[in-house]
Design a protein around this motif. Structure first.
Motif, PDB file in Angstrom:
ATOM      1  N   GLY A   1       0.725  -1.166  -0.138  1.00 20.40           N
ATOM      2  CA  GLY A   1      -0.072   0.115  -0.014  1.00 20.40           C
ATOM      3  C   GLY A   1       0.915   1.301  -0.088  1.00 20.40           C
ATOM      4  O   GLY A   1       0.466   2.297  -0.534  1.00 20.40           O
ATOM      5  N   LYS A   2       2.195   1.207   0.721  1.00 16.71           N
ATOM      6  CA  LYS A   2       2.841   2.408   0.750  1.00 16.71           C
ATOM      7  C   LYS A   2       3.334   2.715  -0.622  1.00 16.71           C
ATOM      8  O   LYS A   2       3.731   3.820  -0.914  1.00 16.71           O
ATOM      9  CB  LYS A   2       4.040   2.118   1.838  1.00 16.71           C
ATOM     10  CG  LYS A   2       4.775   3.434   2.076  1.00 16.71           C
ATOM     11  CD  LYS A   2       5.889   3.143   2.941  1.00 16.71           C
ATOM     12  CE  LYS A   2       6.989   4.337   3.115  1.00 16.71           C
ATOM     13  NZ  LYS A   2       7.543   4.852   1.904  1.00 16.71           N
ATOM     14  N   ASP A   3       3.851   1.424  -1.363  1.00 12.16           N
ATOM     15  CA  ASP A   3       4.300   1.617  -2.841  1.00 12.16           C
ATOM     16  C   ASP A   3       3.498   2.224  -3.508  1.00 12.16           C
ATOM     17  O   ASP A   3       3.480   3.124  -4.314  1.00 12.16           O
ATOM     18  CB  ASP A   3       4.929   0.373  -3.329  1.00 12.16           C
ATOM     19  CG  ASP A   3       5.810  -0.261  -2.815  1.00 12.16           C
ATOM     20  OD1 ASP A   3       6.863   0.260  -2.150  1.00 12.16           O
ATOM     21  OD2 ASP A   3       5.745  -1.544  -2.642  1.00 12.16           O
ATOM     22  N   LEU A   4       2.077   2.171  -3.525  1.00 12.60           N
ATOM     23  CA  LEU A   4       1.019   2.609  -4.065  1.00 12.60           C
ATOM     24  C   LEU A   4       0.800   4.209  -3.925  1.00 12.60           C
ATOM     25  O   LEU A   4       1.117   5.280  -4.819  1.00 12.60           O
ATOM     26  CB  LEU A   4      -0.401   2.014  -4.083  1.00 12.60           C
ATOM     27  CG  LEU A   4      -0.382   0.539  -4.669  1.00 12.60           C
ATOM     28  CD1 LEU A   4      -1.741   0.286  -4.429  1.00 12.60           C
ATOM     29  CD2 LEU A   4      -0.346   0.630  -6.149  1.00 12.60           C
ATOM     30  N   ARG A   5       1.066   4.355  -2.543  1.00 11.15           N
ATOM     31  CA  ARG A   5       0.687   6.044  -2.243  1.00 11.15           C
ATOM     32  C   ARG A   5       2.020   6.542  -2.587  1.00 11.15           C
ATOM     33  O   ARG A   5       1.884   7.689  -3.212  1.00 11.15           O
ATOM     34  CB  ARG A   5       0.647   6.012  -0.646  1.00 11.15           C
ATOM     35  CG  ARG A   5       0.440   7.272   0.069  1.00 11.15           C
ATOM     36  CD  ARG A   5       0.254   7.313   1.585  1.00 11.15           C
ATOM     37  NE  ARG A   5       1.371   6.570   2.200  1.00 11.15           N
ATOM     38  CZ  ARG A   5       0.968   5.161   2.779  1.00 11.15           C
ATOM     39  NH1 ARG A   5      -0.247   4.816   2.731  1.00 11.15           N
ATOM     40  NH2 ARG A   5       1.871   4.568   3.403  1.00 11.15           N
ATOM     41  N   ASP A   6       3.196   6.329  -2.438  1.00 14.23           N
ATOM     42  CA  ASP A   6       4.333   6.982  -2.779  1.00 14.23           C
ATOM     43  C   ASP A   6       4.318   7.107  -4.670  1.00 14.23           C
ATOM     44  O   ASP A   6       4.599   8.043  -4.739  1.00 14.23           O
ATOM     45  CB  ASP A   6       5.701   6.047  -2.744  1.00 14.23           C
ATOM     46  CG  ASP A   6       5.935   5.939  -1.225  1.00 14.23           C
ATOM     47  OD1 ASP A   6       5.258   6.667  -0.432  1.00 14.23           O
ATOM     48  OD2 ASP A   6       6.771   4.956  -0.973  1.00 14.23           O
ATOM     49  N   ALA A   7       3.841   6.032  -5.313  1.00 17.89           N
ATOM     50  CA  ALA A   7       3.939   6.531  -6.621  1.00 17.89           C
ATOM     51  C   ALA A   7       2.653   7.492  -7.012  1.00 17.89           C
ATOM     52  O   ALA A   7       3.042   8.312  -7.786  1.00 17.89           O
ATOM     53  CB  ALA A   7       3.465   4.835  -7.330  1.00 17.89           C
ATOM     54  N   ARG A   8       1.650   7.340  -6.061  1.00 19.33           N
ATOM     55  CA  ARG A   8       0.447   8.462  -6.465  1.00 19.33           C
ATOM     56  C   ARG A   8       1.085   9.862  -6.106  1.00 19.33           C
ATOM     57  O   ARG A   8       0.915  10.866  -6.642  1.00 19.33           O
ATOM     58  CB  ARG A   8      -0.817   8.223  -5.608  1.00 19.33           C
ATOM     59  CG  ARG A   8      -1.912   8.878  -5.659  1.00 19.33           C
ATOM     60  CD  ARG A   8      -2.819   8.666  -4.982  1.00 19.33           C
ATOM     61  NE  ARG A   8      -2.652   8.377  -3.535  1.00 19.33           N
ATOM     62  CZ  ARG A   8      -2.510   9.296  -2.647  1.00 19.33           C
ATOM     63  NH1 ARG A   8      -2.680  10.404  -2.775  1.00 19.33           N
ATOM     64  NH2 ARG A   8      -2.361   8.785  -1.361  1.00 19.33           N
ATOM     65  N   ASP A   9       1.708   9.957  -4.967  1.00 22.22           N
ATOM     66  CA  ASP A   9       2.485  11.097  -4.472  1.00 22.22           C
ATOM     67  C   ASP A   9       3.413  11.740  -5.548  1.00 22.22           C
ATOM     68  O   ASP A   9       3.668  12.885  -5.538  1.00 22.22           O
ATOM     69  CB  ASP A   9       2.931  10.986  -3.071  1.00 22.22           C
ATOM     70  CG  ASP A   9       2.175  10.973  -2.089  1.00 22.22           C
ATOM     71  OD1 ASP A   9       0.859  11.117  -2.062  1.00 22.22           O
ATOM     72  OD2 ASP A   9       2.489  10.478  -0.925  1.00 22.22           O
ATOM     73  N   LYS A  10       4.068  10.675  -6.016  1.00 25.31           N
ATOM     74  CA  LYS A  10       5.313  11.073  -7.147  1.00 25.31           C
ATOM     75  C   LYS A  10       4.313  11.944  -8.178  1.00 25.31           C
ATOM     76  O   LYS A  10       5.120  12.704  -8.859  1.00 25.31           O
ATOM     77  CB  LYS A  10       5.902   9.879  -7.627  1.00 25.31           C
ATOM     78  CG  LYS A  10       7.058  10.239  -8.380  1.00 25.31           C
ATOM     79  CD  LYS A  10       8.118   8.972  -8.909  1.00 25.31           C
ATOM     80  CE  LYS A  10       8.960   9.134  -9.772  1.00 25.31           C
ATOM     81  NZ  LYS A  10       9.889   8.100 -10.041  1.00 25.31           N
TER      82      LYS A  10
ATOM     83  N   GLY B   1       2.031  13.491  -7.902  1.00 21.05           N
ATOM     84  CA  GLY B   1       1.096  14.817  -7.429  1.00 21.05           C
ATOM     85  C   GLY B   1      -0.429  14.557  -7.463  1.00 21.05           C
ATOM     86  O   GLY B   1      -1.273  15.590  -7.322  1.00 21.05           O
ATOM     87  N   TRP B   2      -0.746  13.368  -7.651  1.00 21.18           N
ATOM     88  CA  TRP B   2      -2.272  13.183  -7.433  1.00 21.18           C
ATOM     89  C   TRP B   2      -2.760  12.652  -6.023  1.00 21.18           C
ATOM     90  O   TRP B   2      -2.313  12.227  -5.179  1.00 21.18           O
ATOM     91  CB  TRP B   2      -2.652  11.800  -8.348  1.00 21.18           C
ATOM     92  CG  TRP B   2      -2.312  11.969  -9.677  1.00 21.18           C
ATOM     93  CD1 TRP B   2      -2.164  13.006 -10.576  1.00 21.18           C
ATOM     94  CD2 TRP B   2      -2.374  10.900 -10.769  1.00 21.18           C
ATOM     95  NE1 TRP B   2      -2.002  12.796 -11.752  1.00 21.18           N
ATOM     96  CE2 TRP B   2      -2.045  11.488 -11.925  1.00 21.18           C
ATOM     97  CE3 TRP B   2      -2.447   9.487 -10.483  1.00 21.18           C
ATOM     98  CZ2 TRP B   2      -1.843  10.717 -12.996  1.00 21.18           C
ATOM     99  CZ3 TRP B   2      -2.170   8.862 -11.957  1.00 21.18           C
ATOM    100  CH2 TRP B   2      -2.089   9.521 -12.947  1.00 21.18           C
ATOM    101  N   THR B   3      -4.022  13.308  -5.762  1.00 26.62           N
ATOM    102  CA  THR B   3      -4.782  12.897  -4.735  1.00 26.62           C
ATOM    103  C   THR B   3      -5.335  11.493  -4.883  1.00 26.62           C
ATOM    104  O   THR B   3      -5.354  11.053  -6.314  1.00 26.62           O
ATOM    105  CB  THR B   3      -6.011  13.764  -4.370  1.00 26.62           C
ATOM    106  OG1 THR B   3      -7.021  13.866  -5.580  1.00 26.62           O
ATOM    107  CG2 THR B   3      -5.712  15.283  -4.204  1.00 26.62           C
ATOM    108  N   GLN B   4      -6.158  10.621  -3.960  1.00 28.01           N
ATOM    109  CA  GLN B   4      -6.659   9.541  -4.356  1.00 28.01           C
ATOM    110  C   GLN B   4      -7.786   9.590  -5.221  1.00 28.01           C
ATOM    111  O   GLN B   4      -7.868   8.783  -6.082  1.00 28.01           O
ATOM    112  CB  GLN B   4      -7.269   8.991  -2.797  1.00 28.01           C
ATOM    113  CG  GLN B   4      -6.237   8.439  -1.881  1.00 28.01           C
ATOM    114  CD  GLN B   4      -6.583   7.788  -0.956  1.00 28.01           C
ATOM    115  OE1 GLN B   4      -7.782   8.069  -0.441  1.00 28.01           O
ATOM    116  NE2 GLN B   4      -5.679   7.169  -0.088  1.00 28.01           N
ATOM    117  N   ALA B   5      -8.419  10.798  -5.269  1.00 29.62           N
ATOM    118  CA  ALA B   5      -9.673  10.951  -6.160  1.00 29.62           C
ATOM    119  C   ALA B   5      -9.067  11.405  -7.497  1.00 29.62           C
ATOM    120  O   ALA B   5      -9.663  10.642  -8.548  1.00 29.62           O
ATOM    121  CB  ALA B   5     -10.491  12.401  -5.696  1.00 29.62           C
ATOM    122  N   GLU B   6      -8.187  11.911  -7.719  1.00 29.04           N
ATOM    123  CA  GLU B   6      -7.265  12.006  -9.021  1.00 29.04           C
ATOM    124  C   GLU B   6      -6.708  10.632  -9.591  1.00 29.04           C
ATOM    125  O   GLU B   6      -7.205  10.808 -10.783  1.00 29.04           O
ATOM    126  CB  GLU B   6      -6.360  13.032  -9.015  1.00 29.04           C
ATOM    127  CG  GLU B   6      -6.723  14.520  -8.739  1.00 29.04           C
ATOM    128  CD  GLU B   6      -5.655  15.489  -8.251  1.00 29.04           C
ATOM    129  OE1 GLU B   6      -5.833  16.752  -9.011  1.00 29.04           O
ATOM    130  OE2 GLU B   6      -4.570  15.288  -7.858  1.00 29.04           O
TER     131      GLU B   6
END
Length: 82
Positions: free
Chosen positions: A10-19, A21-26
């Motif tokens: 889950g952390k890998d997914l969050r890190d990729a999303r943060d990279k 610059g997306w919110t969960q909604a985006e």
């Protein structure tokens, strides 16, 4: 032996999303899935599985896998199930 993709957390997914610059909604919009699904995967409330098409779409949207890799995953899953 697990592949790199099968070892995603889950952390890998969050890190990729943060990279990106997306919110969960985006990220949900880009992957065509619900924000809640992303939240559950990131918080490990739902099992990360390569057999789930929505999860694969998220991996593609986050550039964690390429479209050609999707075919390899699908073929591998079919071979295992037969």
């Amino acid at each position: 032996m697990k592949t790199r993709i099968e070892k995603l957390t889950g952390k890998d997914l969050r890190d990729a999303r943060d990279k990106k610059g997306w919110t969960q909604a985006e990220a949900a919009i880009h992957a065509g899935i619900s924000r809640e699904a992303i939240s559950q995967w990131e918080c490990r409330k739902t099992l990360l599985t390569l057999k789930a098409a929505p999860f694969i779409r998220l991996l593609v949207a986050l550039d964690l896998i390429s479209t050609p890799q999707v075919s390899l995953i699908e073929n591998r899953s079919q071979a295992v199930s037969h």
